[in-house]
Scaffold this active site. Structure first.
Site, short mmCIF file in Angstrom:
data_model
loop_
_atom_site.label_atom_id
_atom_site.label_comp_id
_atom_site.label_asym_id
_atom_site.label_seq_id
_atom_site.Cartn_x
_atom_site.Cartn_y
_atom_site.Cartn_z
N SER A 86 13.94 61.70 13.60
CA SER A 86 12.51 61.48 13.64
C SER A 86 12.14 60.08 13.13
CB SER A 86 11.82 62.59 12.85
OG SER A 86 10.52 62.74 13.31
N LYS A 121 13.98 56.45 14.09
CA LYS A 121 13.45 55.11 14.41
C LYS A 121 14.17 54.11 13.50
CE LYS A 121 8.80 57.32 14.48
NZ LYS A 121 8.73 58.14 15.63
N TRP A 177 6.02 66.03 21.74
CA TRP A 177 5.36 64.94 21.01
C TRP A 177 6.22 63.67 21.03
CZ3 TRP A 177 0.86 63.49 19.45
CH2 TRP A 177 0.66 62.69 18.33
N HIS A 236 11.65 70.24 17.25
CA HIS A 236 11.90 69.00 16.49
C HIS A 236 12.70 69.34 15.23
CE1 HIS A 236 10.77 64.92 15.43
NE2 HIS A 236 10.39 65.32 14.23
C1 GTR Z 1 5.44 62.79 13.09
C2 GTR Z 1 5.33 61.45 13.74
C3 GTR Z 1 6.55 61.17 14.53
C4 GTR Z 1 7.81 61.49 13.76
C5 GTR Z 1 7.67 62.64 12.81
C6 GTR Z 1 8.69 62.73 11.69
O1 GTR Z 1 4.31 63.21 12.47
O2 GTR Z 1 4.19 61.44 14.54
O3 GTR Z 1 6.54 59.85 15.00
O4 GTR Z 1 8.30 60.38 13.13
O5 GTR Z 1 6.47 62.67 12.18
O6 GTR Z 1 9.21 61.74 11.20
O7 GTR Z 1 8.92 63.85 11.24
#
Ligand code: GTR
Length: 425
Positions: A262, A266, A353, A403
């Site tokens: 997540s 990045k 997402w 996720h």
């Molecule tokens: C979310 C965000 C994503 C992702 C995620 C995470 O809220 O919008 O870009 O990075 O968090 O890191 O769990």
């Protein structure tokens, strides 16, 4: 009365415009038409068709673009002042592994900062290849191991994990074991290193804490518009962890794979792009600002991420809020910066997402750069079926579920890492 009607019509028109602009799109037919910027054509429209031109011309200009306009520049140099093994054991994980906890320290202008790397290594391997990645809630969450030191760095409150008063505690020990397949990694003859990301920079829109102030000029209170946000700070921390790993005789520093999920996916991509000592890179569900193509505007968008997390990227990146069409690059070019080193991008079916298709397409459009090196990437634009990994030097899978990081993900990463880095058990 007339004025009131006028006002309401105006109000509803504004609402409609706003809704269209800001409601996330999950409909493939509404993805805008766009041109994918060619990684092998320079900003001055010169074709790049050799490794040399890629390395001397195109890669540097792309790296510079992402540095100056998205992640932000690290405004100086700061070396580790000391590292200390604060705890170690030859009898971890029921005797299978060695464990080390290493505190890395920085000092400058009266400021101090420490972070702790937790390392598990297989006992029967002399110099182990290893995965390194940040965790979200402290090293002690990744295993039930009672010996893992609990960090005193800032933590975001989380009732379900028992975190209150922005302080980590015993209640969350082991709560994230499901995300870290430590035993599978050790059984494969590999090691795992992890760091609590908040120790480098607490994940909040506040630049008075963490590592940023170490680099301020007199009177400066936050990074300049082209200077680093939090993701670049976390990536910088991974490089400093790598500085340590290079000195650790139990580690094969030529086989360190940087991993992240997540926002931390990045981060692993940016760490891999900026530091070529990482032998391979894994992005798990990294989404917008990670592996996903921004110009698709599917799920999370540039505006949305910069609004929810104003501290992640540099301020210059705000220029592309709702203006993805103006980006002279896209995220496949971030992936290409990792070439020719192995790169794995993974998505999850229910994680719309993060735009799984946009993550996949990025691997496809980054592939021509890998091909320059005679390496195989993602050679077809057809997305593979769910749970059907494609594992070349560029690898991709989309798994069932949400996720998350699962054992399935780790099984793929281990198998692929062994294949790509020629790791023997
Ligand atoms: C979310 C965000 C994503 C992702 C995620 C995470 O809220 O919008 O870009 O990075 O968090 O890191 O769990």
């Amino acid at each position: 009365m007339k004025q009131l009607t006028f006002f309401f019509i105006f109000y509803f028109l504004v609402q409609i415009c706003f809704a269209q602009k800001f409601v996330p799109n999950y409909d493939e037919s509404k993805v805008p038409d766009f041109e994918v910027p060619d990684p092998l054509v320079s900003f001055k429209q010169k074709e790049i068709n050799s490794k040399k031109d890629w390395e001397k011309k195109r890669r540097p200009e792309l790296l510079d673009w992402f540095t100056q306009n998205m992640f932000g520049e690290v405004p100086g140099d700061l070396r580790i002042v000391s590292y200390e093994i604060i705890e170690e054991s030859d009898d971890a994980l029921n005797g299978k592994a060695k464990r080390k906890q290493v505190e890395i320290s920085f000092k400058k202008k009266g400021l101090t900062l420490d972070f702790t790397i937790l390392i598990y290594l297989p006992k029967d391997v002399q110099k182990a290849p290893l995965f390194i990645g940040y965790n979200f809630y402290g090293n002690h969450t990744i295993s039930d191991d009672v010996n893992i030191v609990i960090s005193d760095a800032w933590a975001s409150n989380n009732a379900s994990l028992g975190i209150q008063y922005n302080q980590l505690n015993e209640k969350s020990r082991g709560v994230r074991t499901n995300r870290w397949a430590i035993e599978k990694i050790i059984d494969a003859g590999m090691g795992l290193a992890t760091v609590y990301y908040s120790e480098l920079d607490p994940d909040k829109n506040d630049f008075s804490d963490g590592i940023h102030p170490f680099f301020y000029k007199n009177g400066q209170e936050m990074p300049a518009v082209n200077e680093w946000g939090s993701i670049a700070a976390w990536a910088w921390g991974l490089s400093r962890a790598m500085d340590y790993l290079e000195k650790d005789d139990d580690v094969d520093a030529s086989k360190v794979i940087v991993f992240g999920h997540s926002r931390l996916g990045k981060t692993s991509l940016w760490a891999g792009a900026t530091d070529e000592r990482f032998a391979a890179v894994i992005s798990n569900n990294s989404g917008c600002g990670g592996a996903a193509l921004s110009k698709r505007k599917f799920g999370e968008t540039v505006w949305r991420i910069n609004s929810s997390f104003p501290h992640w990227f540099c301020k210059r990146f705000y220029r592309f809020n709702n203006k993805e069409e103006n980006l002279p690059v896209d995220q496949h070019q971030l992936l290409a910066l990792i070439a020719p080193r192995p790169l794995y991008v993974a998505s999850a079916e229910e994680d719309q997402w993060a735009d799984p298709k946009g993550e996949f397409l990025s691997t496809f459009y980054a592939t021509p750069v890998y091909n320059l090196y005679g390496k195989k990437g993602i050679e077809t634009i057809e997305m593979p079926e769910v749970n059907q990994p494609v594992q070349n030097t560029v690898a991709y899978h989309i798994r069932t579920g949400k996720h998350d990081v699962t054992d399935y993900d780790w099984e793929q990463y281990i198998k692929w890492a062994k294949q790509e880095l020629k790791i023997e058990e």
